[in-house]
Motif scaffolding. Structure first.
Motif, PDB file in Angstrom:
ATOM      1  N   ARG A  30       0.852  -1.184   0.000  1.00  0.00           N
ATOM      2  CA  ARG A  30       0.000   0.000   0.000  1.00  0.00           C
ATOM      3  C   ARG A  30       0.892   1.240   0.000  1.00  0.00           C
ATOM      4  O   ARG A  30       1.966   1.246   0.605  1.00  0.00           O
ATOM      5  N   ILE A  31       0.446   2.288  -0.698  1.00  0.00           N
ATOM      6  CA  ILE A  31       1.210   3.531  -0.733  1.00  0.00           C
ATOM      7  C   ILE A  31       0.243   4.702  -0.869  1.00  0.00           C
ATOM      8  O   ILE A  31      -0.789   4.594  -1.552  1.00  0.00           O
TER       9      ILE A  31
ATOM     10  N   GLY B 222       7.048  -1.452  -4.374  1.00  0.00           N
ATOM     11  CA  GLY B 222       7.478  -2.429  -3.394  1.00  0.00           C
ATOM     12  C   GLY B 222       6.852  -2.148  -2.031  1.00  0.00           C
ATOM     13  O   GLY B 222       6.301  -1.073  -1.790  1.00  0.00           O
ATOM     14  N   ARG B 223       6.935  -3.110  -1.137  1.00  0.00           N
ATOM     15  CA  ARG B 223       6.410  -2.941   0.217  1.00  0.00           C
ATOM     16  C   ARG B 223       7.226  -1.903   0.972  1.00  0.00           C
ATOM     17  O   ARG B 223       8.401  -1.669   0.682  1.00  0.00           O
ATOM     18  N   ALA B 224       6.600  -1.291   1.947  1.00  0.00           N
ATOM     19  CA  ALA B 224       7.236  -0.174   2.662  1.00  0.00           C
ATOM     20  C   ALA B 224       8.523  -0.604   3.361  1.00  0.00           C
ATOM     21  O   ALA B 224       9.553   0.045   3.237  1.00  0.00           O
ATOM     22  N   GLN B 225       8.481  -1.680   4.154  1.00  0.00           N
ATOM     23  CA  GLN B 225       9.655  -2.181   4.879  1.00  0.00           C
ATOM     24  C   GLN B 225      10.392  -1.054   5.620  1.00  0.00           C
ATOM     25  O   GLN B 225      11.616  -0.908   5.534  1.00  0.00           O
ATOM     26  N   GLY B 226       9.620  -0.233   6.311  1.00  0.00           N
ATOM     27  CA  GLY B 226      10.193   0.822   7.141  1.00  0.00           C
ATOM     28  C   GLY B 226      10.414   2.145   6.440  1.00  0.00           C
ATOM     29  O   GLY B 226      10.711   3.146   7.090  1.00  0.00           O
ATOM     30  N   SER B 227      10.263   2.195   5.112  1.00  0.00           N
ATOM     31  CA  SER B 227      10.483   3.444   4.381  1.00  0.00           C
ATOM     32  C   SER B 227       9.286   3.763   3.500  1.00  0.00           C
ATOM     33  O   SER B 227       8.788   2.905   2.777  1.00  0.00           O
ATOM     34  N   GLN B 228       8.818   5.011   3.572  1.00  0.00           N
ATOM     35  CA  GLN B 228       7.731   5.473   2.715  1.00  0.00           C
ATOM     36  C   GLN B 228       8.252   6.255   1.511  1.00  0.00           C
ATOM     37  O   GLN B 228       7.464   6.742   0.700  1.00  0.00           O
ATOM     38  N   ASP B 229       9.560   6.369   1.386  1.00  0.00           N
ATOM     39  CA  ASP B 229      10.172   7.143   0.317  1.00  0.00           C
ATOM     40  C   ASP B 229       9.960   6.440  -1.026  1.00  0.00           C
ATOM     41  O   ASP B 229      10.455   5.324  -1.225  1.00  0.00           O
ATOM     42  N   PRO B 230       9.234   7.077  -1.985  1.00  0.00           N
ATOM     43  CA  PRO B 230       9.016   6.442  -3.289  1.00  0.00           C
ATOM     44  C   PRO B 230      10.320   6.115  -4.030  1.00  0.00           C
ATOM     45  O   PRO B 230      10.364   5.157  -4.800  1.00  0.00           O
TER      46      PRO B 230
END
Length: 303
Positions: free
Chosen positions: A152-153, A282-290
């Motif tokens: 999700r983003i 990709g999945r967030a995995q701790g980062s929301q940076d596109p």
């Protein structure tokens, strides 16, 4: 196509799943939410045909599927469908309930016109399409995987990233010539699809002729009809998407940045779809940076 929940095979209900789905529908009629009905199914150990735990969105899509009541897309009974999870009158009552609840939810949220839906944005986890969604009624618009649900983003974050890179591509040398070639490719595919769709009636008539002459059995005839209908449906969806990419005001590529500021949403989406084949998230995995989550596959001219 995989097995439909509630059925062992076409027209034959599953002895364990069908009663559970009927009870879940009863819970909805009794005022329970879809989330509550989903949790109830999970508490009974019911899984999807893929072996996954039901999610609210998955349950909603299932209960909105007319085949659950032995009906086709037009609402007519499917020939040879002997058993049903839901009776048609119950199914129609359920769809009316969904509509009423949707209207109530719609009043609490502003509409968002998504830019890279329709198969453009893909989940990098499972390669399925991402759809516009909100975590809850008051949440900001976002994209999420329509299959695994794990990716999700935020919509604004993703779309701003894509637009920034698209406009940057348009400022590169040779961008105008490349866009013109891409438009030619799209126009050629549009013409092929229109011809293919127009030939559907003739192909269906040929299938009917073979069946009428006894050259194919009924099961093969029905399967061919179903495949032809699905082919036309997919072709029409593809045509609709491609037609958004034609007749864009390309002009001098340096003017497109200014044009973007005042262009309609449909025109912006058309330009993005013309430039971009896929946006893989990709999945967030701790980062929301596109920059760390998003990869753009650029569309390439065929000639």
């Amino acid at each position: 196509m995989g097995r439909l929940s509630g059925y062992v095979r076409t027209g034959v209900t599953h002895p364990e799943e069908a009663p559970l789905l009927r009870e879940a529908v009863t819970l909805l009629f009794d005022g329970k939410t879809e989330a509550e009905a989903t949790r109830w199914l999970a508490s009974r150990g019911m899984l999807t045909p893929r072996g996954n735990t039901f999610r609210r969105e998955v349950l909603h899509r299932l209960l909105a599927n007319p085949r659950l009541a032995g009906l086709d897309e037009s609402g007519k009974p499917i020939e040879g469908w002997d058993e049903r999870v839901l009776e048609p009158d119950v199914f129609h009552r359920l769809q009316k309930l969904f509509e009423e609840r949707s209207e109530k939810r719609g009043k609490s949220r502003d509409a968002h016109h998504y830019l890279v839906t329709g198969g453009c944005a893909l989940c990098d986890e499972c390669a399925h399409s991402m759809v516009g969604s909100r975590a809850h009624a008051e949440a900001p618009p976002s994209y999420k995987c329509d299959d695994c649900g794990k990716t999700r983003i935020n919509a604004d974050r993703l779309e701003d990233f894509v637009v920034e890179h698209v406009l940057a591509e348009l400022l590169k040398p040779g961008a105008r010539q490349r866009l013109e070639k891409l438009e030619c490719d799209i126009e050629a595919e549009v013409a092929r699809l229109k011809e293919h769709i127009e030939g559907a009636a003739e192909r269906d008539a040929s299938i009917g002729d073979l069946y009428g002459r006894g050259l194919i059995v009924k099961a093969a005839f029905l399967a061919a009809q179903k495949a032809s209908k699905e082919d036309v449906r997919v072709s029409k969806l593809r045509l609709k998407q491609l037609e958004q990419m034609t007749d864009l005001p390309i002009g001098d590529v340096h003017d497109l940045v200014a044009w973007w500021r005042t262009a309609s949403h449909a025109a912006k989406k058309g330009l993005v779809l013309l430039e971009v084949e896929h946006v893989r998230v990709g999945r967030a995995q701790g980062s929301q940076d596109p920059e760390k989550r998003v990869l753009i596959d650029w569309r390439q001219p065929t000639s």
